[in-house]
Design a protein around this motif. Structure first.
Motif, PDB file in Angstrom:
ATOM      1  N   LEU A   1       0.842  -1.203   0.000  1.00  0.00           N
ATOM      2  CA  LEU A   1       0.000   0.000   0.000  1.00  0.00           C
ATOM      3  C   LEU A   1       0.873   1.246   0.000  1.00  0.00           C
ATOM      4  N   ARG A   2       0.484   2.250  -0.797  1.00  0.00           N
ATOM      5  CA  ARG A   2       1.134   3.552  -0.754  1.00  0.00           C
ATOM      6  C   ARG A   2       0.677   4.293   0.511  1.00  0.00           C
ATOM      7  N   PRO A   3       1.400   5.331   0.929  1.00  0.00           N
ATOM      8  CA  PRO A   3       1.011   6.072   2.132  1.00  0.00           C
ATOM      9  C   PRO A   3      -0.413   6.635   2.047  1.00  0.00           C
ATOM     10  N   ASP A   4      -0.760   7.222   0.904  1.00  0.00           N
ATOM     11  CA  ASP A   4      -2.111   7.782   0.788  1.00  0.00           C
ATOM     12  C   ASP A   4      -3.170   6.683   0.766  1.00  0.00           C
ATOM     13  N   GLU A   5      -2.831   5.509   0.194  1.00  0.00           N
ATOM     14  CA  GLU A   5      -3.779   4.387   0.192  1.00  0.00           C
ATOM     15  C   GLU A   5      -3.966   3.844   1.598  1.00  0.00           C
ATOM     16  N   PHE A   6      -2.842   3.781   2.371  1.00  0.00           N
ATOM     17  CA  PHE A   6      -2.948   3.308   3.761  1.00  0.00           C
ATOM     18  C   PHE A   6      -3.882   4.223   4.557  1.00  0.00           C
ATOM     19  N   VAL A   7      -3.679   5.535   4.398  1.00  0.00           N
ATOM     20  CA  VAL A   7      -4.539   6.497   5.106  1.00  0.00           C
ATOM     21  C   VAL A   7      -5.990   6.344   4.670  1.00  0.00           C
ATOM     22  N   LEU A   8      -6.207   6.176   3.355  1.00  0.00           N
ATOM     23  CA  LEU A   8      -7.566   6.031   2.825  1.00  0.00           C
ATOM     24  C   LEU A   8      -8.243   4.776   3.382  1.00  0.00           C
ATOM     25  N   TYR A   9      -7.535   3.640   3.334  1.00  0.00           N
ATOM     26  CA  TYR A   9      -8.124   2.386   3.789  1.00  0.00           C
ATOM     27  C   TYR A   9      -8.290   2.354   5.313  1.00  0.00           C
ATOM     28  N   PHE A  10      -7.290   2.956   6.003  1.00  0.00           N
ATOM     29  CA  PHE A  10      -7.410   3.014   7.466  1.00  0.00           C
ATOM     30  C   PHE A  10      -8.662   3.803   7.864  1.00  0.00           C
ATOM     31  N   SER A  11      -8.854   4.952   7.214  1.00  0.00           N
ATOM     32  CA  SER A  11     -10.048   5.761   7.487  1.00  0.00           C
ATOM     33  C   SER A  11     -11.321   5.033   7.058  1.00  0.00           C
ATOM     34  N   ALA A  12     -11.220   4.293   5.941  1.00  0.00           N
ATOM     35  CA  ALA A  12     -12.394   3.562   5.443  1.00  0.00           C
ATOM     36  C   ALA A  12     -12.808   2.462   6.404  1.00  0.00           C
ATOM     37  N   ILE A  13     -11.785   1.740   6.975  1.00  0.00           N
ATOM     38  CA  ILE A  13     -12.118   0.684   7.935  1.00  0.00           C
ATOM     39  C   ILE A  13     -12.776   1.286   9.175  1.00  0.00           C
ATOM     40  N   SER A  14     -12.163   2.372   9.665  1.00  0.00           N
ATOM     41  CA  SER A  14     -12.739   3.036  10.831  1.00  0.00           C
ATOM     42  C   SER A  14     -14.151   3.530  10.538  1.00  0.00           C
ATOM     43  N   GLY A  15     -14.320   4.176   9.367  1.00  0.00           N
ATOM     44  CA  GLY A  15     -15.643   4.665   8.987  1.00  0.00           C
ATOM     45  C   GLY A  15     -16.625   3.549   8.724  1.00  0.00           C
ATOM     46  N   PHE A  16     -16.104   2.459   8.067  1.00  0.00           N
ATOM     47  CA  PHE A  16     -16.956   1.313   7.755  1.00  0.00           C
ATOM     48  C   PHE A  16     -17.512   0.696   9.033  1.00  0.00           C
ATOM     49  N   ALA A  17     -16.615   0.536  10.031  1.00  0.00           N
ATOM     50  CA  ALA A  17     -17.052  -0.009  11.317  1.00  0.00           C
ATOM     51  C   ALA A  17     -18.077   0.916  11.973  1.00  0.00           C
ATOM     52  N   THR A  18     -17.828   2.226  11.830  1.00  0.00           N
ATOM     53  CA  THR A  18     -18.772   3.193  12.398  1.00  0.00           C
ATOM     54  C   THR A  18     -20.134   3.091  11.737  1.00  0.00           C
ATOM     55  N   PHE A  19     -20.132   2.966  10.405  1.00  0.00           N
ATOM     56  CA  PHE A  19     -21.406   2.884   9.700  1.00  0.00           C
ATOM     57  C   PHE A  19     -22.153   1.598  10.028  1.00  0.00           C
ATOM     58  N   ILE A  20     -21.394   0.494  10.175  1.00  0.00           N
ATOM     59  CA  ILE A  20     -22.042  -0.754  10.580  1.00  0.00           C
ATOM     60  C   ILE A  20     -22.659  -0.585  11.972  1.00  0.00           C
ATOM     61  N   GLY A  21     -21.867   0.023  12.869  1.00  0.00           N
ATOM     62  CA  GLY A  21     -22.395   0.272  14.210  1.00  0.00           C
ATOM     63  C   GLY A  21     -23.612   1.175  14.190  1.00  0.00           C
TER      64      GLY A  21
END
Length: 611
Positions: free
Chosen positions: A290-310
């Motif tokens: 993963l590139r740095p910007d992709e890591f940040v994007l996916y990290f935020s997406a996982i956090s957001g994804f978990a939030t949306f599921i919650g």
């Protein structure tokens, strides 16, 4: 009708659709403002996800400062605009939700007041009404009736964000989506199990709560204060309250234990879900996948994804909980009502004293083993004044309720001038009767408004005063500074007055006079009066009944001499019938009862024997 305690009256999706329809009907602005919040929420979620990755991409990609500033500035401006519009919609929606709540509460009160009396009198119906009312209560800052459309909208918004973020995360591994989604389903099942248990036990909890409120209310009722003190009822009431309170507390403890267990499972699943997702992402970053910007994007997406599921789970759970309350509301509101065919019209019978016929009428209360009234055949001739007498439990009040359309006969027919009562609309039928019941209920309105059952300019003031004076309240009006504009009930009106029992009864007679219906019904109108006031009422009754068909119920047989005919009920049937003189001459039950009562007024009467 058997009430279900296991299965909700209506399903969640049905309640959501119903709520949106009610919102469109009662407060359409709230629906459109709520709908506008969905695309704004999705746009804001996407902007907040994209912003950190964009900053990292611009910095690590070798872009010029101007390029980075324009790109990041445009996204920030879009974010600020979305936040402003979202907050504006929330502010408008809060006000609209209050209107929506008021609209549904008003519908509930209208249903309660318009419902067929016989249906509303049942304990089951009143329990349903209480649960329907609870749907409009604010609990922890939330109103169940508002929560269903709110949480459905929230669910839709989070589902769209779930799809958006899920599309991004699927680039890493589809299995990650499966893991996050399955964990959410486990939490959903736990909460659903609790909601089912809570709903299945609501009948017993409602009954305990109703009795608890009843004891509490009566213990603090000033009208019962004398009895509580003189008869030493305080200990009895306190022990009864304590026992009910223990039962209520025990139920709360059971519910809280189940709720705690569900939340513990929820916490464990969240730890496993998020821990696995972040571990996978870190492994891929360490391997250089993963590139740095992709890591940040996916990290935020996982956090957001978990939030949306919650958020989806939370919205679904809250919506399910609120849906159970909405089911209670709808179950009461959708109770079938009883009305006439509407082929007959009261206006055709209001201008003259009608003839009333009971044709083989019987009535039995729900659950009773025997008829309260059985095979009653009776005709009240046009303009006739009939007295209805008998011992307690003979069926007098039940017959009056049948006559006034509050009950429907179990069998047989009641006719007005030969027209079956079932052919009148209930409201139209009620226009034919001016009853004065034994139990008097006054409210916080003025004397004139109470007599007219109207407000302000709708009150015919001359007519109201004439009726109040005709009912024997003339001296009372003259003694009051505001006359007939004086309000009742000191608890609501600082300058209000409290009427005595006899005065309140006279006020009800004034109300009957104001209505000027062709049929007059008096149910024990002298029960709260002294002998002098009682004689005044009899004279007023003679004047009120002139030109009307009237039915007069009384335990005091001395009053029956004002009537053309006397009907004596016994065990739900007509035992004797005739004039006062003919019944006395017959020497039957009426004569015996009259003799017993008349000796009370004889000079020298002492405890059942003459002095």
């Amino acid at each position: 009708m058997k009430e279900s305690t296991k299965k909700p009256y209506r399903g969640l999706m049905s309640n959501a659709v119903w709520s949106y329809r009610q919102m469109l009907r009662g407060t359409p602005a709230s629906f459109f403002v709520m709908a506008a919040g969905v695309p704004l929420g999705v746009l804001l979620a996407w902007a907040e996800l994209r912003l950190p990755a964009l900053v990292v991409s611009e910095v690590t990609g070798g872009q010029t400062f101007l390029h980075a500033a324009l790109a990041v500035g445009a996204l920030l401006a879009l974010t600020f605009l979305a936040v402003g519009l979202r907050d504006f919609c929330k502010t408008i929606l809060e006000a609209q939700e209050s209107r929506y709540r008021f609209y549904l509460t008003s519908c509930l009160e209208e249903k309660s007041m318009a419902m067929f009396y016989q249906t509303y009198e049942k304990k089951q119906t009143r329990d349903q009404r209480k649960r329907a009312e609870e749907a409009s209560y604010m609990m922890n800052g939330k109103v169940p009736l508002c929560q269903v459309p709110n949480q459905m909208t929230e669910l839709i918004r989070n589902a769209l964000c779930y799809a958006l973020f899920g599309t991004i995360l699927s680039r890493i591994s589809p299995l990650l989506l499966v893991l996050l989604t399955l964990a959410a389903l486990v939490n959903l099942l736990c909460v659903r199990a609790y909601n089912r248990y809570e709903y299945a036990s609501r009948g017993e909890r409602t009954d305990i709560g109703r009795r608890l409120r009843y004891v509490s209310k009566n213990a603090a009722d000033f009208a019962a204060a004398k009895d509580i003190r003189i008869y030493g009822m305080a200990t009895w009431l306190r022990e009864t309250f304590s026992d009910l309170f223990r039962q209520d507390t025990a139920w709360s403890a059971r519910l809280n234990r189940r709720l705690l267990l569900g939340r513990l499972v929820d916490l464990l699943v969240i730890l496993l879900r998020d821990g696995g997702a972040y571990t996978l992402l870190l492994v891929m970053a360490v391997r250089g996948e993963l590139r740095p910007d992709e890591f940040v994007l996916y990290f935020s997406a996982i956090s957001g994804f978990a939030t949306f599921i919650g958020n989806m789970i939370s919205a679904w759970n809250e919506m399910q909980t609120a849906s159970l309350k909405v089911s209670d509301y709808r179950q009461f509101m959708e109770l079938p009502d009883t009305d006439g065919t509407g082929t007959a019209h009261a206006a055709d019978h209001r201008e003259h004293a009608p003839e009333i016929t009971f044709d083989h009428v019987s009535f039995r209360y729900d659950g009773a083993a025997h008829d309260t009234l059985h095979d009653i055949s009776l005709t009240l001739r046009a303009g006739e004044h009939v007295a209805l007498v008998g011992l307690n439990g003979a069926g007098k009040t039940t017959l009056v309720k049948l006559l006034c359309g509050l009950y429907a006969p179990t069998s047989g027919t009641i006719r007005i001038d030969g027209v079956p009562a079932a052919e009148f609309r209930r409201d139209d039928y009620a226009a034919l009767f001016a009853p004065v019941f034994q139990e008097v209920r006054t409210a916080c309105f003025s004397l004139a408004e109470t007599a007219a059952c109207a407000f302000g300019p709708e009150v015919d003031r001359e007519r109201a005063e004439r009726c109040l004076r005709a009912a024997g309240l003339g001296e009372k009006l003259d003694a009051l500074p505001h006359g007939m504009d004086t309000h009742l009930d000191k608890q609501v009106n600082p300058d209000g007055i409290e009427l005595s029992g006899g005065e309140a009864q006279k006020l009800m007679m004034a109300r009957a006079l104001y209505k000027d219906a062709p049929v007059l019904v008096l149910d024990e109108p002298t029960a709260a009066l002294d002998p002098i006031a009682e004689n005044e009422v009899y004279e007023q009754y003679r004047r009120m009944a002139a030109g009307k068909t009237s039915l007069f119920i009384s335990h005091r047989l001395a009053s029956t001499r004002f009537c053309d005919r006397i009907v004596l009920l016994r065990d739900g049937g007509i035992a004797e019938e005739g004039t006062h003189e003919t019944l006395l001459a017959a020497g039957g039950e009426y004569a015996r009862l009259y003799e017993i009562q008349s000796c009370w007024y004889q000079p020298g009467y002492q405890g059942g024997k003459q002095a």
